[in-house]
Structure formats: C-alpha cells, structure tokens
Design a protein around this motif. Structure first.
Motif: not given
Length: 282
Positions: A49-72
């Motif tokens: 899932f592509l989201l707006p960044p929350t940290r300086p210097g980032a172009d975008y924020r990414l959240r990553i999910f497997t069928p079993g849950g979110e991973i970093p």
C-alpha cells in the motif's frame, strides 16, 4: 472507494516468470484491517500500500502485508512498488534515486535506466545459528547435519535464517516439512558448479525461500532473503562481490536477482514488469 491498482512482476523481464506483488495506490485512508483483508484476498506472497511519506527525505511510504500479516520490509515488494509508483507518475525528489519509507526506516532505491535496485538494510540479526535452532531448521528441510556447509542469521526484518548447501542441485531437491519448520523463515542457497549451463549463463547460486508461518510455504523470488544472503556470502568470501542468484526454478519461475557490493553497501536489483493496471474498490 476506487483506488488505482497495479500488479507488478519482479525480478524478471518476462511477465509471468518472476514474483508478483499487488500494489494499492493512494492508500492513506485505508484501514489496517482492510489492508490485511485485501492481502489475504489477493493470496500473493505480498500486497503493498502506497501512502504519503511521514519522514523527511522520503518520496513515499510503503506498508507491506503477507496473507498472514504486516511485515517491516521485503525486497520484491520494494522494487515492485517503486516501479508501480513511477509508472503512476511519481517523480522522486532526486533524479535516478527513490527513497522509500517502510517499517525498517528509509530504503534507497536506484533507478539505472529502468532497472531498479535497493540498498540492503542492515541486518537486525546476524552471526551463527545456535545448535538447537540449527537442528530444528535442518530437520525441517529433511536434511542431516553433514548436508549443511554453514548457516547464519540473515535477518533484515522478516526473520530469515540462511542455510548454505554444497550444490544448487541439493537446493532444488529439497522437500521441506513445513509443519516442522514452525515459525522459522528459512532461506537455502547452493552454488552452481563451474562449467554448468547456469554458470555459463552468468548465474552463480540457486536460492529457495520458505516462510510457512507467513502463509507463504515457498516464495517464488525473495529480495529480502537474497539481500541478507549476499551480505553473509560476500562478507565471508563465499561469493564474489557481484553475482546473480536464481530463484523460483522449483515453482516453474525464473527470477534473476543481481547482487553487488559497493563499499559497505550491498545492492539488490532486478527487472520489473507492470502486468496489470486498473482500479480496486477498497
């Protein structure tokens, strides 16, 4: 709500031969439970899932999910999501370089004329595997202790333990016991011998990645695993400073992962193909 959706095949220039990742764009308002539900529904090894960044210097924020849950962090979703972001019109702050914000922090992605590569994040856990863990891992692979050349933790987020076998053929012959594997995420690597067809084609190693605890018994092509393996193998002198690993052969795929050490960094790259563009009601 309709959102832009992409599905990208990663570590291949031939659509249907790599590892797909589903990418939902403009996902800032999507609830956590809906992200998890959609990842279960796609039933791919990862959905992002592509989201707006929350940290300086980032172009975008990414959240990553497997069928079993979110991973970093995960490698092929990083490259595939970067390709989807660019394909949808994303423009990085610095030409030829993207900065992704994710669970492990900021990850730099280089764009070399269309082929993307990420700088491997630092290992969260490295070094030898203790006797009890090693016995459990080796047993789950249905191997004996003498079959293993070496093992090490190569955990850059998901939790990988790396196992080195003598030959790529031994890697391809594995028939793991997924129940016995339990919560271990196991990456297995073996070299192709000099003079083999693979070596003549430039491929040095065969890799397989097993993550049954994440509902991914065998992953087709795994960037995070190859990143950790490269840091271990190059650092220990078992691999040259630049090499190609192949993964997915046992599943009828042909993923090619390009690893290269540059100074203190290891870069993990490969081709990416956008196979599906559309919208999703989420």
């Amino acid at each position: 709500m309709s959102r832009r959706f992409s599905q990208v095949d990663v570590f291949t220039s031939e659509f249907l031969r790599g590892n797909p990742v589903a990418v939902v764009h403009d996902a800032g308002a999507v609830a956590d439970q809906d992200m998890a539900a959609f990842a279960r529904w796609t039933n791919l090894s990862e959905t992002t899932f592509l989201l707006p960044p929350t940290r300086p210097g980032a172009d975008y924020r990414l959240r990553i999910f497997t069928p079993g849950g979110e991973i970093p962090f995960a490698g092929h979703p990083t490259l595939g999501s970067a390709r989807a972001w660019l394909d949808a019109g994303g423009v990085p702050a610095t030409a030829g370089r993207l900065v992704q914000e994710c669970g492990v922090g900021l990850v730099t992605i280089a764009d070399d004329g269309g082929r993307l590569a990420f700088a491997a994040p630092p290992l969260r856990r490295s070094g030898p595997v203790d006797a009890s863990d090693l016995a459990a891992v080796v047993g789950s692979l249905r191997l004996g202790a003498d079959d293993v050349v070496d093992a090490a933790w190569v955990d850059n987020g998901p939790g990988w333990v790396g196992v080195l076998l003598r030959d790529a053929a031994d890697v391809l012959a594995l028939e793991p016991d997924y129940t016995a594997m339990g919560d271990y995420l196991v990456g297995v690597v073996g070299p192709y011998p000099e003079g083999s067809d693979a070596r003549l084609a430039g491929v040095h190693f065969e890799v397989r990645g097993f993550a049954p605890s994440l509902d991914v018994p065998e992953d087709p092509v795994t960037g995070s695993l190859s990143a950790g393996l490269a840091q271990w193998l190059i650092g220990s002198g078992r691999a040259p400073s630049s090499y190609i690993a192949q993964q997915g052969t046992a599943l009828g795929r042909r993923g090619l992962i390009r690893l290269a050490a540059e100074g203190t960094e290891v870069w993990v790259g490969g081709d990416t193909v956008v196979g599906i563009r559309g919208t999703v009601e989420l």
